[in-house]
Design a protein around this motif. Structure first.
Motif, PDB file in Angstrom:
ATOM      1  N   ASP A 110      80.965  52.422  18.802  1.00 13.00           N
ATOM      2  CA  ASP A 110      80.738  51.032  19.185  1.00 13.00           C
ATOM      3  C   ASP A 110      79.988  51.006  20.513  1.00 13.00           C
ATOM      4  OD1 ASP A 110      82.630  51.703  21.089  1.00 13.00           O
ATOM      5  OD2 ASP A 110      84.248  50.535  20.187  1.00 13.00           O
ATOM      6  N   ASP A 111      79.709  49.791  21.009  1.00  9.88           N
ATOM      7  CA  ASP A 111      78.929  49.657  22.241  1.00  9.88           C
ATOM      8  C   ASP A 111      79.622  50.329  23.424  1.00  9.88           C
ATOM      9  OD1 ASP A 111      76.786  48.269  21.118  1.00  9.88           O
ATOM     10  OD2 ASP A 111      77.797  46.339  21.300  1.00  9.88           O
ATOM     11  N   GLU A 112      80.951  50.209  23.497  1.00  6.36           N
ATOM     12  CA  GLU A 112      81.690  50.816  24.593  1.00  6.36           C
ATOM     13  C   GLU A 112      81.618  52.335  24.522  1.00  6.36           C
ATOM     14  OE1 GLU A 112      83.767  51.096  28.089  1.00  6.36           O
ATOM     15  OE2 GLU A 112      82.879  49.310  27.166  1.00  6.36           O
ATOM     16  N   MET A 113      81.664  52.875  23.316  1.00  5.39           N
ATOM     17  CA  MET A 113      81.561  54.322  23.128  1.00  5.39           C
ATOM     18  C   MET A 113      80.194  54.824  23.598  1.00  5.39           C
ATOM     19  SD  MET A 113      83.022  57.124  21.964  1.00  5.39           S
ATOM     20  CE  MET A 113      82.724  58.693  21.155  1.00  5.39           C
ATOM     21  N   ILE A 114      79.139  54.085  23.234  1.00  8.06           N
ATOM     22  CA  ILE A 114      77.789  54.472  23.670  1.00  8.06           C
ATOM     23  C   ILE A 114      77.711  54.453  25.189  1.00  8.06           C
ATOM     24  CG2 ILE A 114      75.364  53.752  23.718  1.00  8.06           C
ATOM     25  CD1 ILE A 114      75.700  52.789  20.849  1.00  8.06           C
ATOM     26  N   LYS A 115      78.265  53.404  25.798  1.00  8.92           N
ATOM     27  CA  LYS A 115      78.237  53.280  27.257  1.00  8.92           C
ATOM     28  C   LYS A 115      78.941  54.462  27.918  1.00  8.92           C
ATOM     29  CE  LYS A 115      79.985  50.322  30.988  1.00  8.92           C
ATOM     30  NZ  LYS A 115      80.775  49.104  31.305  1.00  8.92           N
ATOM     31  N   GLN A 116      80.098  54.836  27.377  1.00 11.98           N
ATOM     32  CA  GLN A 116      80.843  55.938  27.984  1.00 11.98           C
ATOM     33  C   GLN A 116      80.182  57.287  27.736  1.00 11.98           C
ATOM     34  OE1 GLN A 116      85.043  56.029  28.160  1.00 11.98           O
ATOM     35  NE2 GLN A 116      85.275  53.873  27.648  1.00 11.98           N
ATOM     36  N   LEU A 117      79.574  57.453  26.564  1.00  9.48           N
ATOM     37  CA  LEU A 117      78.847  58.698  26.304  1.00  9.48           C
ATOM     38  C   LEU A 117      77.686  58.864  27.278  1.00  9.48           C
ATOM     39  CD1 LEU A 117      78.660  58.950  22.403  1.00  9.48           C
ATOM     40  CD2 LEU A 117      79.936  60.448  23.949  1.00  9.48           C
ATOM     41  N   MET A 118      76.985  57.760  27.550  1.00 11.46           N
ATOM     42  CA  MET A 118      75.859  57.827  28.480  1.00 11.46           C
ATOM     43  C   MET A 118      76.334  58.095  29.911  1.00 11.46           C
ATOM     44  SD  MET A 118      73.320  57.607  26.498  1.00 11.46           S
ATOM     45  CE  MET A 118      74.352  58.315  25.196  1.00 11.46           C
ATOM     46  N   THR A 119      77.464  57.468  30.272  1.00 12.19           N
ATOM     47  CA  THR A 119      78.029  57.710  31.608  1.00 12.19           C
ATOM     48  C   THR A 119      78.446  59.163  31.761  1.00 12.19           C
ATOM     49  OG1 THR A 119      78.837  55.428  31.760  1.00 12.19           O
ATOM     50  CG2 THR A 119      79.855  57.053  33.219  1.00 12.19           C
ATOM     51  N   MET A 120      79.126  59.691  30.725  1.00 18.44           N
ATOM     52  CA  MET A 120      79.534  61.093  30.745  1.00 18.44           C
ATOM     53  C   MET A 120      78.313  62.006  30.857  1.00 18.44           C
ATOM     54  SD  MET A 120      81.579  63.273  27.822  1.00 18.44           S
ATOM     55  CE  MET A 120      80.333  62.888  26.604  1.00 18.44           C
ATOM     56  N   GLN A 121      77.271  61.680  30.103  1.00 12.10           N
ATOM     57  CA  GLN A 121      76.060  62.484  30.107  1.00 12.10           C
ATOM     58  C   GLN A 121      75.463  62.558  31.506  1.00 12.10           C
ATOM     59  OE1 GLN A 121      73.065  60.936  27.461  1.00 12.10           O
ATOM     60  NE2 GLN A 121      71.850  62.775  27.512  1.00 12.10           N
ATOM     61  N   GLU A 122      75.354  61.419  32.168  1.00 13.80           N
ATOM     62  CA  GLU A 122      74.754  61.412  33.500  1.00 13.80           C
ATOM     63  C   GLU A 122      75.654  62.068  34.544  1.00 13.80           C
ATOM     64  OE1 GLU A 122      71.610  60.825  34.254  1.00 13.80           O
ATOM     65  OE2 GLU A 122      71.522  60.694  32.082  1.00 13.80           O
ATOM     66  N   ASP A 123      76.980  61.901  34.386  1.00 10.28           N
ATOM     67  CA  ASP A 123      77.887  62.574  35.311  1.00 10.28           C
ATOM     68  C   ASP A 123      77.815  64.097  35.148  1.00 10.28           C
ATOM     69  OD1 ASP A 123      78.668  60.201  36.348  1.00 10.28           O
ATOM     70  OD2 ASP A 123      80.629  60.118  35.393  1.00 10.28           O
ATOM     71  N   LEU A 124      77.655  64.560  33.911  1.00 12.95           N
ATOM     72  CA  LEU A 124      77.473  65.989  33.673  1.00 12.95           C
ATOM     73  C   LEU A 124      76.154  66.468  34.274  1.00 12.95           C
ATOM     74  CD1 LEU A 124      78.720  66.260  29.986  1.00 12.95           C
ATOM     75  CD2 LEU A 124      79.774  67.340  31.967  1.00 12.95           C
ATOM     76  N   HIS A 125      75.113  65.658  34.132  1.00 10.12           N
ATOM     77  CA  HIS A 125      73.822  66.011  34.719  1.00 10.12           C
ATOM     78  C   HIS A 125      73.935  66.158  36.237  1.00 10.12           C
ATOM     79  CE1 HIS A 125      71.293  64.266  31.169  1.00 10.12           C
ATOM     80  NE2 HIS A 125      71.665  65.520  30.967  1.00 10.12           N
ATOM     81  N   VAL A 218      70.795  56.928  19.674  1.00  9.94           N
ATOM     82  CA  VAL A 218      72.135  56.675  19.140  1.00  9.94           C
ATOM     83  C   VAL A 218      72.439  55.184  19.212  1.00  9.94           C
ATOM     84  CG1 VAL A 218      74.605  57.124  19.463  1.00  9.94           C
ATOM     85  CG2 VAL A 218      72.941  58.971  19.775  1.00  9.94           C
ATOM     86  N   THR A 219      72.880  54.595  18.096  1.00  6.77           N
ATOM     87  CA  THR A 219      73.235  53.172  18.027  1.00  6.77           C
ATOM     88  C   THR A 219      74.619  53.029  17.403  1.00  6.77           C
ATOM     89  OG1 THR A 219      72.358  52.777  15.791  1.00  6.77           O
ATOM     90  CG2 THR A 219      70.781  52.690  17.623  1.00  6.77           C
ATOM     91  N   THR A 220      75.068  51.794  17.280  1.00  8.92           N
ATOM     92  CA  THR A 220      76.378  51.544  16.663  1.00  8.92           C
ATOM     93  C   THR A 220      76.366  51.856  15.169  1.00  8.92           C
ATOM     94  OG1 THR A 220      75.743  49.212  16.425  1.00  8.92           O
ATOM     95  CG2 THR A 220      77.054  49.809  18.350  1.00  8.92           C
ATOM     96  N   LYS A 221      75.179  52.059  14.602  1.00  4.66           N
ATOM     97  CA  LYS A 221      75.073  52.438  13.188  1.00  4.66           C
ATOM     98  C   LYS A 221      75.118  53.952  12.984  1.00  4.66           C
ATOM     99  CE  LYS A 221      72.352  48.349  11.905  1.00  4.66           C
ATOM    100  NZ  LYS A 221      71.067  47.860  11.327  1.00  4.66           N
ATOM    101  N   THR A 222      75.032  54.680  14.091  1.00  6.98           N
ATOM    102  CA  THR A 222      75.039  56.145  14.016  1.00  6.98           C
ATOM    103  C   THR A 222      76.425  56.653  13.611  1.00  6.98           C
ATOM    104  OG1 THR A 222      73.345  56.295  15.741  1.00  6.98           O
ATOM    105  CG2 THR A 222      74.643  58.275  15.317  1.00  6.98           C
ATOM    106  N   ARG A 223      76.466  57.592  12.681  1.00  7.19           N
ATOM    107  CA  ARG A 223      77.728  58.181  12.243  1.00  7.19           C
ATOM    108  C   ARG A 223      77.791  59.679  12.498  1.00  7.19           C
ATOM    109  NH1 ARG A 223      78.786  53.940  12.823  1.00  7.19           N
ATOM    110  NH2 ARG A 223      79.470  52.288  11.410  1.00  7.19           N
ATOM    111  N   ASN A 224      76.614  60.293  12.595  1.00 11.55           N
ATOM    112  CA  ASN A 224      76.549  61.745  12.774  1.00 11.55           C
ATOM    113  C   ASN A 224      75.673  62.069  13.983  1.00 11.55           C
ATOM    114  OD1 ASN A 224      77.999  62.191  10.259  1.00 11.55           O
ATOM    115  ND2 ASN A 224      76.099  61.565   9.255  1.00 11.55           N
ATOM    116  N   LEU A 225      76.114  63.035  14.791  1.00  7.76           N
ATOM    117  CA  LEU A 225      75.419  63.353  16.039  1.00  7.76           C
ATOM    118  C   LEU A 225      74.998  64.822  16.092  1.00  7.76           C
ATOM    119  CD1 LEU A 225      77.851  61.587  18.550  1.00  7.76           C
ATOM    120  CD2 LEU A 225      75.627  60.724  17.788  1.00  7.76           C
ATOM    121  N   PHE A 226      73.891  65.041  16.769  1.00  5.36           N
ATOM    122  CA  PHE A 226      73.483  66.387  17.159  1.00  5.36           C
ATOM    123  C   PHE A 226      73.458  66.418  18.678  1.00  5.36           C
ATOM    124  CE2 PHE A 226      69.693  69.085  18.383  1.00  5.36           C
ATOM    125  CZ  PHE A 226      70.395  70.286  18.355  1.00  5.36           C
ATOM    126  N   VAL A 227      74.193  67.356  19.261  1.00  4.68           N
ATOM    127  CA  VAL A 227      74.252  67.496  20.714  1.00  4.68           C
ATOM    128  C   VAL A 227      73.576  68.801  21.100  1.00  4.68           C
ATOM    129  CG1 VAL A 227      75.743  67.638  22.740  1.00  4.68           C
ATOM    130  CG2 VAL A 227      76.440  66.251  20.776  1.00  4.68           C
TER     131      VAL A 227
END
Length: 545
Positions: A110-125, A218-227
């Protein structure tokens, strides 16, 4: 310190029948600070060495342990597969040699999940990635990618549509015209070839460490991810991947391996480690009398696994807990699992009364004198950079003391002088009004076995009429008023000071420092706009032993 904004409602869904107050009361016992609360929202400050706390999922894992909902280490369940292959070409070896990755399937975003994934990504960076220089991460919509993938290099004419754009741009254009390119382009700007990840259809998936392609957004329609994670160090890249893999598995994704080969790259193992600790050490450090069973239970509440083997406790560390290095870290984990609130402070058995250290009294007296003379005290780190300490002050790094395995790119050298950092303070305040008069009393270091540490006192004054006479009168006033010491000055040369306007400083025939006008080359290096005068003396052996 990084800050993450979370929802109490989402945390309650992850934890079950736990109230908002219980969550709020227990967050500090995970080592988290609550910065602010606004109805359902809470802003939490966490330590950079715990990037798993950059999402509500990571914090929920910790709280589950404290509440006893789920204990023990989180085990990554990665299904092995040969369906997802990433080949590495030798051309990346001298640019960004390592890549790793994982597949995450059948999740909901969902939108909150995307927001947190992006925050985590930048914090890791920003943290273990050292602003993407050491490692960087890309999270992609798997269904938009055709495997097998190739990690290779391309020239800067290579074109694709970057993330957040609908226009095709060349690599050069991305580096020169986009905000993200300008911010991070320096990492690979000197290279004529740049790293890219291409799929089997020759579509660009990523241009690491700068930006992903728009097609894999990645959007709210995404179900499968490649990291994917690229970097200059294999361990750092896999550490970063382990965080994301743990969070995605916790979010309900199924993990599948990526087969990586070529140019010294291998598929990630993401395996736990084992560290041994003794109950005697734990009880001595914590002032407790815990049994082995209590220690093991406490470690499990900290989401680690532990078993008793002989007299030692063997602790299993999940791959995402790369902040744990040895037994002392496990002592902290026991304290957290046992409950900081359950540790009872004990008064020291000593009956002596404390008093101010005589050295501190003298240093405070010196500070008060300088403040009375119109100077402002500053406090700089004892660790600085080679550029600030030597290059900008025109000094040769003959006896430079470097720190091994520094976690900072800028603070890697133990200072042997305070004046360079005072000049750096001036250079960062060139838009403030003059005069600027600052001083610092602090530690300096010189080579020895062990390394020698001494206390220096440095003063600089910057304004249009700054002169040798002015700064010498300040030195005389400080030492005469505070310690009844008389100084002598003799002509001297120093690479930082102006020739002919520099002198050595002596007290009772012993040389203790240097005084003079900072030379024009040094002033220009620091981009300071007015004349600067200063001195630095050693206080060790002068006002105290």
């Amino acid at each position: 310190m990084p800050v993450v904004e979370l929802s109490y409602t989402r945390l309650q869904k992850l934890l079950g029948k736990i109230s908002k107050k219980q969550i709020s009361d227990n967050l500090p016992f995970l080592g988290l600070d609550i910065e602010s609360e606004d109805n359902d929202k809470v802003r939490i400050e966490y330590s950079p060495n715990r990037p798993d706390y950059s999402t509500d999922l990571g914090i929920a894992l910790g709280l589950q342990g404290l509440f006893g909902i789920k204990v023990g280490a989180i085990k990554l369940n990665i299904k092995k597969s040969n369906d997802y292959v990433l080949s590495v070409k030798p051309s990346v070896s001298k640019i960004r040699p390592f890549v790793t990755g994982i597949i995450a399937k059948n999740g909901r975003i969902d939108d909150e999940m995307i927001k947190q994934l992006m925050t985590m990504q930048e914090d890791l960076h920003f943290g273990i990635g050292r602003k993407r220089k050491k490692s960087s991460i890309g999270i992609h919509d798997l269904d938009k990618i055709s495997f097998p993938l190739t990690y290779t290099t391309s020239n800067k004419d290579h074109k694709f549509i970057p993330l957040h754009s609908d226009k095709e741009l060349s690599i050069s254009q991305i580096l020169e015209t986009t905000d993200i390119g300008k911010e991070y382009g320096s990492i690979i700007k000197n290279s004529t070839q740049v790293p890219v990840i291409l799929d089997s259809k020759k579509q660009t998936v990523s241009f690491p460490p700068i930006i992903n392609a728009a097609i894999t957004t990645v959007t709210t329609k995404t179900r499968n991810l490649f990291v994917e994670v690229t970097g200059i160090n294999k361990n750092d890249a896999e550490d970063m991947l382990s965080i994301v893999a743990t969070i995605l598995q916790t979010a309900g994704f199924s993990l599948i391996s990526t087969k990586i080969s070529g140019a010294k790259n291998t598929s990630p193992k993401l395996e736990p480690r084992k560290i041994s600790v003794n109950s005697i050490l734990i009880n001595q450090m914590l002032g407790t009398n815990l049994t082995n069973s209590q220690i093991i239970a406490s470690l499990k509440k900290s989401r680690l696994d532990a078993i008793l083997k002989g007299k030692n406790i063997i602790c299993t560390i999940p791959p995402y807990r790369f902040d744990i290095f040895g037994p002392m870290d496990l002592v902290e984990e026991v304290a957290l699992g046992y409950g900081i609130q359950n540790l009872e402070p004990i008064l020291s058995p000593s009956q002596t009364l404390g008093q101010t250290n005589s050295i501190s009294v003298k240093l405070k007296s010196l500070s008060l004198i300088m403040i009375g003379l119109g100077y402002t005290e500053v406090l700089n780190s004892s660790l600085t950079s080679k550029k600030v300490l030597y290059e900008m002050t025109n000094r040769e790094p003959v006896n430079m003391i470097s720190v091994l395995d520094s976690k900072s790119q800028e603070h890697t050298i133990l200072r042997d002088s305070i004046i360079p950092e005072l000049l750096e303070n001036l250079s960062r305040n060139i838009h403030a009004s003059y005069p600027q008069k600052i001083f610092e009393t602090g530690s300096v270091f010189s080579r020895g076995n062990p390394i020698n540490e001494a206390t220096s006192f440095a003063v600089i004054s910057a304004h249009q009429d700054a002169s040798f006479t002015e700064i010498k009168s300040i030195l005389q006033s400080a030492l005469k008023t505070g310690f009844n010491l008389e100084i002598e000055t003799k002509t001297f040369t120093h690479p930082t000071f102006e020739e002919g306007r520099t002198a050595s400083i002596s007290v009772n025939g012993k040389t203790i420092g240097v005084i003079g006008e900072i030379n024009s080359k040094t002033i220009e290096n620091y981009k300071i706009r007015v004349p600067v005068v200063g001195f630095e003396i050693s206080l060790s052996g002068l006002i105290f032993d």
